[in-house]
Write a protein that holds these residues in place. Structure first.
Motif, PDB file in Angstrom:
ATOM      1  N   THR A 229       0.578  -1.024  -0.086  1.00 23.84           N
ATOM      2  CA  THR A 229       0.244   0.312   0.713  1.00 23.84           C
ATOM      3  C   THR A 229       1.137   1.572  -0.036  1.00 23.84           C
ATOM      4  O   THR A 229       1.481   1.772   0.397  1.00 23.84           O
ATOM      5  CB  THR A 229      -0.952   0.236   1.432  1.00 23.84           C
ATOM      6  N   PRO A 230       0.944   2.406  -0.946  1.00 23.37           N
ATOM      7  CA  PRO A 230       1.597   3.425  -1.529  1.00 23.37           C
ATOM      8  C   PRO A 230       1.403   4.233  -0.329  1.00 23.37           C
ATOM      9  O   PRO A 230       0.417   4.541   0.212  1.00 23.37           O
ATOM     10  CB  PRO A 230       1.531   3.581  -2.865  1.00 23.37           C
ATOM     11  N   GLU A 231       2.107   4.909   0.176  1.00 28.35           N
ATOM     12  CA  GLU A 231       2.129   6.119   1.434  1.00 28.35           C
ATOM     13  C   GLU A 231       3.063   7.838   0.361  1.00 28.35           C
ATOM     14  O   GLU A 231       3.564   7.234  -0.095  1.00 28.35           O
ATOM     15  CB  GLU A 231       2.841   6.069   2.507  1.00 28.35           C
ATOM     16  N   VAL A 232       2.080   8.364   1.053  1.00 29.67           N
ATOM     17  CA  VAL A 232       2.763   9.688   1.155  1.00 29.67           C
ATOM     18  C   VAL A 232       4.167  10.203   1.179  1.00 29.67           C
ATOM     19  O   VAL A 232       4.804   9.373   1.985  1.00 29.67           O
ATOM     20  CB  VAL A 232       1.883  11.040   1.615  1.00 29.67           C
ATOM     21  N   GLY A 233       5.042  10.696  -0.181  1.00 28.81           N
ATOM     22  CA  GLY A 233       6.118   9.740  -0.753  1.00 28.81           C
ATOM     23  C   GLY A 233       6.385   9.089  -1.666  1.00 28.81           C
ATOM     24  O   GLY A 233       8.273   9.349  -2.198  1.00 28.81           O
ATOM     25  N   ASP A 234       6.125   8.179  -1.318  1.00 33.81           N
ATOM     26  CA  ASP A 234       6.600   6.824  -2.196  1.00 33.81           C
ATOM     27  C   ASP A 234       6.188   7.110  -3.089  1.00 33.81           C
ATOM     28  O   ASP A 234       5.780   8.708  -3.773  1.00 33.81           O
ATOM     29  CB  ASP A 234       5.931   5.445  -1.796  1.00 33.81           C
ATOM     30  N   ASP A 252       5.298   6.501 -14.186  1.00 38.02           N
ATOM     31  CA  ASP A 252       6.324   6.593 -12.333  1.00 38.02           C
ATOM     32  C   ASP A 252       5.294   8.079 -11.992  1.00 38.02           C
ATOM     33  O   ASP A 252       5.145   8.262 -12.914  1.00 38.02           O
ATOM     34  CB  ASP A 252       7.000   6.477 -12.066  1.00 38.02           C
ATOM     35  N   ILE A 253       4.451   7.504 -10.730  1.00 41.71           N
ATOM     36  CA  ILE A 253       3.876   8.136 -10.307  1.00 41.71           C
ATOM     37  C   ILE A 253       4.036   8.508  -8.425  1.00 41.71           C
ATOM     38  O   ILE A 253       4.449   7.477  -8.287  1.00 41.71           O
ATOM     39  CB  ILE A 253       2.413   7.829 -10.220  1.00 41.71           C
ATOM     40  N   VAL A 254       4.267   9.661  -8.280  1.00 46.48           N
ATOM     41  CA  VAL A 254       4.702  10.161  -7.092  1.00 46.48           C
ATOM     42  C   VAL A 254       3.851  10.092  -5.959  1.00 46.48           C
ATOM     43  O   VAL A 254       2.475  11.294  -6.379  1.00 46.48           O
ATOM     44  CB  VAL A 254       5.762  11.682  -6.990  1.00 46.48           C
ATOM     45  N   ILE A 255       3.780   9.360  -5.355  1.00 45.68           N
ATOM     46  CA  ILE A 255       1.809   9.577  -4.330  1.00 45.68           C
ATOM     47  C   ILE A 255       2.132  10.701  -3.785  1.00 45.68           C
ATOM     48  O   ILE A 255       3.090  10.780  -2.503  1.00 45.68           O
ATOM     49  CB  ILE A 255       2.178   7.897  -3.045  1.00 45.68           C
ATOM     50  N   ASP A 325      11.003   8.247   5.810  1.00 46.00           N
ATOM     51  CA  ASP A 325      11.977   8.609   6.239  1.00 46.00           C
ATOM     52  C   ASP A 325      13.714   7.876   5.949  1.00 46.00           C
ATOM     53  O   ASP A 325      14.873   7.916   6.092  1.00 46.00           O
ATOM     54  CB  ASP A 325      12.230   9.386   7.987  1.00 46.00           C
ATOM     55  N   GLY A 326      13.013   6.428   6.646  1.00 43.81           N
ATOM     56  CA  GLY A 326      14.266   4.964   6.648  1.00 43.81           C
ATOM     57  C   GLY A 326      14.888   4.921   4.670  1.00 43.81           C
ATOM     58  O   GLY A 326      15.664   4.463   5.063  1.00 43.81           O
ATOM     59  N   GLY A 327      14.032   5.554   4.053  1.00 44.25           N
ATOM     60  CA  GLY A 327      14.500   5.260   2.759  1.00 44.25           C
ATOM     61  C   GLY A 327      15.566   5.481   1.971  1.00 44.25           C
ATOM     62  O   GLY A 327      16.039   6.992   2.373  1.00 44.25           O
ATOM     63  N   VAL A 328      16.287   5.499   0.627  1.00 44.34           N
ATOM     64  CA  VAL A 328      16.357   6.849  -0.265  1.00 44.34           C
ATOM     65  C   VAL A 328      16.120   7.538  -0.562  1.00 44.34           C
ATOM     66  O   VAL A 328      14.481   6.627  -1.585  1.00 44.34           O
ATOM     67  CB  VAL A 328      17.420   5.720  -1.248  1.00 44.34           C
ATOM     68  N   GLU A 329      16.218   9.073  -1.027  1.00 45.10           N
ATOM     69  CA  GLU A 329      14.931   9.120  -1.450  1.00 45.10           C
ATOM     70  C   GLU A 329      15.270   9.829  -3.455  1.00 45.10           C
ATOM     71  O   GLU A 329      16.030   9.435  -3.410  1.00 45.10           O
ATOM     72  CB  GLU A 329      15.644  11.419  -1.242  1.00 45.10           C
ATOM     73  N   PRO A 330      14.279   9.422  -4.127  1.00 44.63           N
ATOM     74  CA  PRO A 330      14.383   9.222  -5.560  1.00 44.63           C
ATOM     75  C   PRO A 330      15.694  10.849  -5.859  1.00 44.63           C
ATOM     76  O   PRO A 330      14.623  11.108  -5.598  1.00 44.63           O
ATOM     77  CB  PRO A 330      12.928   8.641  -5.914  1.00 44.63           C
ATOM     78  N   LEU A 331      15.639  10.203  -7.015  1.00 40.08           N
ATOM     79  CA  LEU A 331      16.088  11.590  -7.611  1.00 40.08           C
ATOM     80  C   LEU A 331      15.466  12.170  -8.475  1.00 40.08           C
ATOM     81  O   LEU A 331      14.706  11.291  -9.724  1.00 40.08           O
ATOM     82  CB  LEU A 331      17.888  10.727  -8.485  1.00 40.08           C
ATOM     83  N   LYS A 332      15.749  13.954  -8.529  1.00 43.60           N
ATOM     84  CA  LYS A 332      14.284  13.938  -8.924  1.00 43.60           C
ATOM     85  C   LYS A 332      14.511  14.448  -9.733  1.00 43.60           C
ATOM     86  O   LYS A 332      16.181  14.691 -10.007  1.00 43.60           O
ATOM     87  CB  LYS A 332      13.668  14.709  -8.378  1.00 43.60           C
ATOM     88  N   GLY A 333      13.524  14.031 -11.244  1.00 43.18           N
ATOM     89  CA  GLY A 333      14.286  14.967 -12.330  1.00 43.18           C
ATOM     90  C   GLY A 333      13.543  14.670 -13.438  1.00 43.18           C
ATOM     91  O   GLY A 333      12.720  14.196 -13.072  1.00 43.18           O
ATOM     92  N   ASP A 334      14.054  15.172 -14.747  1.00 41.02           N
ATOM     93  CA  ASP A 334      13.505  14.367 -16.178  1.00 41.02           C
ATOM     94  C   ASP A 334      13.409  15.102 -16.894  1.00 41.02           C
ATOM     95  O   ASP A 334      14.711  15.039 -17.495  1.00 41.02           O
ATOM     96  CB  ASP A 334      11.828  16.628 -15.770  1.00 41.02           C
TER      97      ASP A 334
END
Length: 484
Positions: A229-234, A252-255, A325-334
């Motif tokens: 179940t995705p949460e906000v930020g996933d 992809d989609i950012v939740i 908070d415990g994961g690696v933040e995805p590299l944002k980009g386009d």
């Protein structure tokens, strides 16, 4: 699975009840017969008992009875409990007791019965049976459960269909089984037997309107029961895997708070829209709606949403990327194309991959191209060296953190319209290159091989068994047929 090519055919029966749909055809159309579990519980039970064979052989529910005008001889050849699979032990799952079969609603009065004849046979005659009002449908169908409600003589075929006006008695209602016998008038006595599960209501049943047929092959569920179940930020990522096992395209989609309960529909909409615009609808997330006669996404019924593709070897893969908070933040980009949009460029275009942090770019798929400004937040990919249509993939790794991201786009080569299209995204009508038949190789429906100086096309999944030529000589409607 190898039994598809090794089990001998007991008859050369060809066709099924199309309206109301025969039990084996309904299961076939609902999917899940090769991988996973059919969505209908009765079909799932049939698969557990008999595997995929009863569904793939949906046009061969038949029995040879030489004394076919003697109904007692027919009943002896097809005893109680075996009627819905014509006493073929390899298909016995289709007659196993279950109350969950998908039903077609019919009204009392006359309706147009339609039989899809993949191999028409005349002269022949027809018998239509309906279960008695007190029949116990939780048990295997028996002759004593049936009333003969109509008989027809030799009916001409029209466009590969037999169409017969059949009348449901006005005193019938509720769940029932329409059992149809189509009997050839020949020395072999080949007869065809189909069970259609129905629900009878009052009034008049209009004949089904002709319409388009599904043209995509159904794969696995879009969102499986095991997916988290995705949460906000996933981030939820969906990869289209082509017939070579490569990533043809990623979505992809950012939740966030606005889509946390609706991300699946939004992601499916993006996938469907892109493929409609650029790939002639080669992929669709959802399912075929028989009444509306088109594919649609079922927002309120996730169990109806599948990966559908014009190439049966393509697939989809859903990945949940933890943004907590415990994961690696995805590299944002386009990706920014200098000429075209929607991640499709012409050969020779320069593509700018802009990231939120300075990053190094590594190519992971496709012909080697020039990468400029590597190690910055605006990296340029020069596609001048690309000479044929293909998909390129890159992995961007942040210099400042552990963040990574995948970027994928397509390059279209232009040589006046004569360039072969090796595009790994599922093609609308893929034609495999022939290879020599090998008994140890697994072949999917549509694949072409060569044997004995001739090309042969597989009609469904097959591995091992008799060579294509001998298979065809034994059964003209078997798994191997001439490719041209």
């Amino acid at each position: 699975m190898a039994m598809l090519s090794s089990v001998p055919s007991v008859a050369n029966a060809h066709g099924w009840s199309e309206f109301p749909s025969a039990r084996q055809n309904t299961c076939y159309e609902q999917g899940g017969i090769w991988s996973g579990t059919p969505p209908n519980a009765a079909c799932a039970q049939a698969k557990d008992i008999s595997g995929s064979y009863p569904f793939v052989q949906r046009n061969e529910y038949a029995k040879n009875v030489q004394d076919f005008n003697n109904i007692n001889a027919v009943k002896a050849a097809i005893p109680d409990g075996t009627l819905c699979y014509a006493n073929d032990s390899q298909k016995r799952g289709m007659g196993a007791p279950h109350t969950g079969w998908t039903r077609t609603e019919l009204n009392t009065g006359t309706f147009e019965y339609v039989f899809n004849a993949t191999a028409p046979h005349n002269p022949s005659f027809w018998e239509f049976y309906l279960t008695k009002p007190n029949a116990d449908l939780s048990k295997g169908l028996a002759w004593g459960d049936l009333d003969l409600i109509q008989e027809e003589g030799n009916v001409p075929v029209n466009g590969g269909k037999y169409r017969i006006n059949v009348t449901i008695p006005s005193d019938r209602s509720g769940d029932a089984i329409l059992f149809v016998r189509w009997q050839r008038d020949d020395a072999a006595g080949e007869g065809f037997y189909n069970c259609s599960d129905i629900t009878i209501a009052g009034g008049t049943t209009p004949p089904p309107e002709p319409g388009p047929e599904p043209d995509l092959v159904r794969g696995d569920l879009f969102v499986s029961d095991q997916f988290g179940t995705p949460e906000v930020g996933d981030t939820v990522k969906y990869d289209i895997i082509n017939k070579y096992g490569e990533v043809a395209r990623s979505f992809d989609i950012v939740i966030d708070a606005s889509n946390v309960n609706d991300w699946a529909r939004l992601l499916a909409s993006e996938i469907n829209g892109w493929h409609e615009e650029f790939k002639d609808g080669a992929i669709f997330i959802g399912d075929w709606h028989a009444e509306m006669q088109h594919y649609m996404y079922f927002q309120n019924d996730p169990s109806r949403n599948f990966f559908n593709s014009k190439d049966s070897r393509a697939s989809g893969q859903l990945t949940l990327i933890d943004g907590g908070d415990g994961g690696v933040e995805p590299l944002k980009g386009d990706i920014y194309e200098l000429v075209k949009s929607d991640n499709v460029v012409n050969a020779g275009d320069k593509v700018v991959i802009a990231t939120s942090e300075a990053a190094t770019l590594t190519q992971t798929q496709g012909s080697s191209v020039s990468i400029q400004n590597n190690g910055t937040a605006s990296i340029v990919v020069d596609t001048t060296g690309i000479t044929a249509n293909e998909t390129l993939s890159f992995m961007a790794s942040s210099i400042e953190s552990d963040s990574v991201e995948t970027f994928t786009f397509e390059v279209i080569a232009d040589d006046g319209g004569v360039t072969p299209d090796p595009d790994p995204t599922p093609d609308p009508d893929p034609t495999p290159d022939p290879g020599t038949w090998d008994s140890s190789t697994t072949y999917l429906g549509g694949e072409v091989v060569t044997y004995s100086n001739q090309s042969w096309k597989a009609q469904w999944w097959v591995q091992g068994g008799t060579n294509p030529k001998a298979t065809y000589e034994n059964d003209k409607w078997g798994v191997w047929r001439p490719a041209n």
